[in-house]
Design an enzyme around this catalytic site. Structure first.
Site, PDB file in Angstrom:
ATOM      1  CB  CYS A 115      -0.953   0.007   1.184  1.00 30.10           C
ATOM      2  SG  CYS A 115      -2.168  -1.323   1.143  1.00 30.10           S
ATOM      3  CG  HIS A 252      -3.169   3.701   2.389  1.00 33.20           C
ATOM      4  ND1 HIS A 252      -3.581   3.336   1.125  1.00 33.20           N
ATOM      5  CD2 HIS A 252      -3.236   2.568   3.152  1.00 33.20           C
ATOM      6  CE1 HIS A 252      -3.872   2.050   1.115  1.00 33.20           C
ATOM      7  NE2 HIS A 252      -3.677   1.564   2.325  1.00 33.20           N
ATOM      8  CG  ASN A 282      -6.441  -0.644   1.137  1.00 31.68           C
ATOM      9  OD1 ASN A 282      -5.743  -0.111   0.275  1.00 31.68           O
ATOM     10  ND2 ASN A 282      -5.920  -1.226   2.195  1.00 31.68           N
TER      11      ASN A 282
END
Length: 325
Positions: A115, A252, A282
């Site tokens: 990520c 994020h 996500n």
């Protein structure tokens, strides 16, 4: 005295696959509900690929970023793609993207930091520009993470979506990326990981065999909040800034509670935080550039404003970038 060269964001772009999977859609085949997912994560829906690949998503996002920057593909000196879901083991997704864009001859490679991949890629590109080794760089975060989910595991399958975001960086003597900060802790890899690789082999009789995301959610949450707090403080201190100097936090998009915890640490109201997790889920390395592009195109982020980007991902990896947009 050597004049400082900055990497300025000249254009942004993003792309989401057309298919939308809502929480109610998930509840039809997973033991979950819209209320359960939204309360714990802030996610309401996510986009899911059908017949597209990571490089397809990257191409659309990159094309939009190049158009916004007024840059032709042939002007690129370098392409860096952050991804943990490449089309192939090799060649890299960046090489596939380079060929499709027609950016013949420039360097192209992938960065895998889960990520945190976009911020790792952005940091690498920044260093190339600061060193004078490149003047125009395309940086992309692109993922098709839903292709590696166990749709029977409600602790993970409800979290992720597919998408891509991109920025075009140009060398500038006035403004741009002020600093980037990267960290990792590989000792905690099994708290968030995929157990399948090439040299490690594939052992179908072992527990947890298969290409899938495995996560110990409560532990990841605790480590993420602590790491992001630390990297935010590091970033502000490195630049001699106060937390109130930041115009926008672009985090994020993994979990709304993590985003809110980081904003609270910065004493930043949520109306100065870019949030897209409710619509995108996500998207791993795609999430920060997706959120950035949405903020730019909506008119929220304006030229001259100070932006703090941050991310945390499997590895563990985490990082930040402070930039004057």
């Amino acid at each position: 005295m050597t004049e400082t060269i900055y990497a300025r964001i000249a254009g942004t772009g993003s792309y989401l696959p057309p298919k939308v999977l809502t929480n109610d859609d998930l509840a039809k085949f997973v033991d979950t509900s819209d209320e359960w997912i939204a309360t714990r994560t802030g996610i309401r829906e996510r986009h899911v690929v059908e017949d597209e690949t990571t490089s397809d998503l990257a191409f659309h996002a990159a094309t939009r970023a190049l158009e916004a920057a007024g840059v032709a593909a042939g002007e690129l000196d370098l392409i860096v793609v952050g991804t943990t879901t490449p089309d192939l083991i090799f060649p890299s997704t960046a090489c596939l993207l380079q060929a499709r864009l027609g950016a013949e001859g420039c360097g192209a490679f992938d960065v895998n930091a889960a990520c945190s991949g976009f911020l790792y890629a952005l940091s690498v590109a920044d260093k190339f520009i600061r060193a004078g080794a490149a003047k125009t760089v395309l940086v992309v975060g692109s993922e098709t993470l839903t292709k590696m989910l166990d749709w029977g595991d409600r602790s993970t399958c409800v979290l992720f979506g597919d998408g891509a975001g991109a920025v075009v960086l140009k060398a500038d003597r006035e403004t741009g990326i002020l600093s980037t900060h990267l960290h990792a802790d590989g000792a905690k890899k099994e708290l968030l990981w995929n157990p399948v690789g090439v040299s490690a082999g594939f052992k179908p009789d072992e527990p947890n065999a298969g290409v899938r995301v495995l996560m110990t959610g409560n532990e990841v949450f605790k480590h993420a909040v602590k790491a992001l707090d630390s990297v935010v403080e590091e970033t502000l201190e490195a630049n001699g800034l106060d937390r109130h100097d930041i115009d926008w936090l672009i985090p994020h998009q993994a979990n709304l509670r993590i985003i809110e915890a980081t904003a609270k640490r910065l004493d930043m109201p949520m109306d100065r935080v870019i949030v897209t997790v409710d619509k995108h889920g996500n998207t791993s390395s795609g999430s920060v550039p997706l959120a950035l592009d949405e903020a730019v195109r909506s008119g929220k982020v304006q030229r001259g404003q100070l932006l703090l980007l941050e991310a945390f991902g499997g590895g563990f990896t985490w990082g930040s970038a402070l930039l004057r947009y």
